[in-house]
Design a protein around this motif. Sequence first.
Motif, PDB file in Angstrom:
ATOM      1  N   LEU A 214      -0.835  -2.468  -8.351  1.00 25.07           N
ATOM      2  CA  LEU A 214      -1.785  -2.729  -7.256  1.00 25.07           C
ATOM      3  C   LEU A 214      -2.111  -4.217  -7.181  1.00 25.07           C
ATOM      4  N   PHE A 215      -2.333  -4.827  -8.351  1.00 28.30           N
ATOM      5  CA  PHE A 215      -2.649  -6.258  -8.427  1.00 28.30           C
ATOM      6  C   PHE A 215      -1.484  -7.090  -7.875  1.00 28.30           C
ATOM      7  N   ARG A 216      -0.258  -6.769  -8.345  1.00 28.11           N
ATOM      8  CA  ARG A 216       0.935  -7.519  -7.936  1.00 28.11           C
ATOM      9  C   ARG A 216       1.211  -7.360  -6.436  1.00 28.11           C
ATOM     10  N   GLN A 217       1.121  -6.113  -5.944  1.00 22.81           N
ATOM     11  CA  GLN A 217       1.417  -5.860  -4.527  1.00 22.81           C
ATOM     12  C   GLN A 217       0.404  -6.518  -3.599  1.00 22.81           C
ATOM     13  N   SER A 218      -0.886  -6.413  -3.955  1.00 24.71           N
ATOM     14  CA  SER A 218      -1.912  -6.992  -3.085  1.00 24.71           C
ATOM     15  C   SER A 218      -1.826  -8.519  -3.088  1.00 24.71           C
ATOM     16  N   MET A 219      -1.516  -9.107  -4.251  1.00 20.92           N
ATOM     17  CA  MET A 219      -1.326 -10.563  -4.335  1.00 20.92           C
ATOM     18  C   MET A 219      -0.124 -10.979  -3.470  1.00 20.92           C
ATOM     19  N   HIS A 220       0.956 -10.190  -3.542  1.00 20.08           N
ATOM     20  CA  HIS A 220       2.169 -10.443  -2.763  1.00 20.08           C
ATOM     21  C   HIS A 220       1.860 -10.430  -1.261  1.00 20.08           C
ATOM     22  N   LEU A 221       1.077  -9.438  -0.821  1.00 21.68           N
ATOM     23  CA  LEU A 221       0.731  -9.326   0.600  1.00 21.68           C
ATOM     24  C   LEU A 221      -0.214 -10.441   1.043  1.00 21.68           C
ATOM     25  N   LEU A 222      -1.104 -10.877   0.137  1.00 24.04           N
ATOM     26  CA  LEU A 222      -2.019 -11.979   0.472  1.00 24.04           C
ATOM     27  C   LEU A 222      -1.240 -13.250   0.803  1.00 24.04           C
ATOM     28  N   PHE A 223      -0.072 -13.412   0.157  1.00 27.71           N
ATOM     29  CA  PHE A 223       0.752 -14.594   0.406  1.00 27.71           C
ATOM     30  C   PHE A 223       1.853 -14.313   1.430  1.00 27.71           C
ATOM     31  N   ASP A 224       1.584 -13.362   2.335  1.00 28.82           N
ATOM     32  CA  ASP A 224       2.505 -13.029   3.430  1.00 28.82           C
ATOM     33  C   ASP A 224       3.888 -12.597   2.959  1.00 28.82           C
ATOM     34  N   VAL A 253       8.645 -11.222   8.243  1.00 26.68           N
ATOM     35  CA  VAL A 253       8.009  -9.899   8.198  1.00 26.68           C
ATOM     36  C   VAL A 253       6.848  -9.999   7.218  1.00 26.68           C
ATOM     37  N   TRP A 254       5.665  -9.598   7.640  1.00 26.25           N
ATOM     38  CA  TRP A 254       4.496  -9.682   6.760  1.00 26.25           C
ATOM     39  C   TRP A 254       3.505  -8.570   7.104  1.00 26.25           C
ATOM     40  N   ALA A 255       2.540  -8.372   6.234  1.00 26.63           N
ATOM     41  CA  ALA A 255       1.533  -7.332   6.446  1.00 26.63           C
ATOM     42  C   ALA A 255       0.302  -7.944   7.093  1.00 26.63           C
TER      43      ALA A 255
END
Length: 310
Positions: A214-224, A253-255
């Motif tokens: 969860l930490f890794r994925q959310s950090m990844h999405l925060l950085f587009d 492609v980003w969230a």
Amino acid sequence: MSAGHDHAHHHQDHGHHGHAHVHAPANFNRAFAIGIGLNAAFVAIEAFYGWKVNSLALLADAGHNLSDVAGLVLAWGGTLAGKLPPSARNTYGFKRASILAAFANAVLLLVAMGSLAWEALGRFNAPVPTQGVTVMVVAGIGIVVNTATALLFMRGSAHDLNMRGAFLHMAGDALVSLGVVIAGALTLKFGWNWLDPAVSLAIAAVIVVGTWGLFRQSMHLLFDGVPDQIDLGAVKGYLQSLPGIERVHDLHVWAMGTSEVALTAHLVMPSGHPDDAFLKDINQHLHDQFDIDHVTVQVVKVPFTQPCQG
């Protein structure tokens, strides 16, 4: 300026009429309200009994369960902020709030587990005799409360990172409470005071492993970053395979939030500009095949921008 605002307004209308988004929010609003109510009541009960029987374990667990209430409030806040309509100043609205909430929930969980592990290590040196039965009864209520709350978010956790944060927080706590009951029972029977901190350490390790994703994925999405469920190679392959398309430039492609994905791309088409039907097909295919909702493509005969590495 007004054209941008009109687009934002149109996008907002689309959100209101989109059938897929109508049912989910009401259900999760109820889930959040029930979850927060249940957990706040449980914290009050646990703190009262911890104070009454002078149990540090119960008071510490009440503090930890208070972080659950905070986690649920965070997740709910992220969800509600993500539904705020776009404006002339915030043309995306506040969709990213749900990613931020998932990230904050992961950090909160990791900090809580770190403090639980620190407390447990201290107790190996100075074992604390537990007030067995009271602790076990209160922790038993904790299993019920946390499991019930986790089940409320189970449906959303597969598709939405923010809901997964709420689910993991609750499921993790149900595990902690179960550990307290088992350790309490064995300590009462055999007098193993070391078991309580040992079980706490094992559970903290399990939850940290579960939360790391969860930490890794959310950090990844925060950085587009490209969301995990999207195969960028397949998206690029599809766009390049379209009739008349020579190359794909500037593919991003980003969230936008934890449940909405955006794409922009430059399509090099030497034969000229396609009609609306061609662009509509691209939108439809990207939505159906890749679950990408917000698509913007620019078609050019000759590329006039510096191609991006993407």
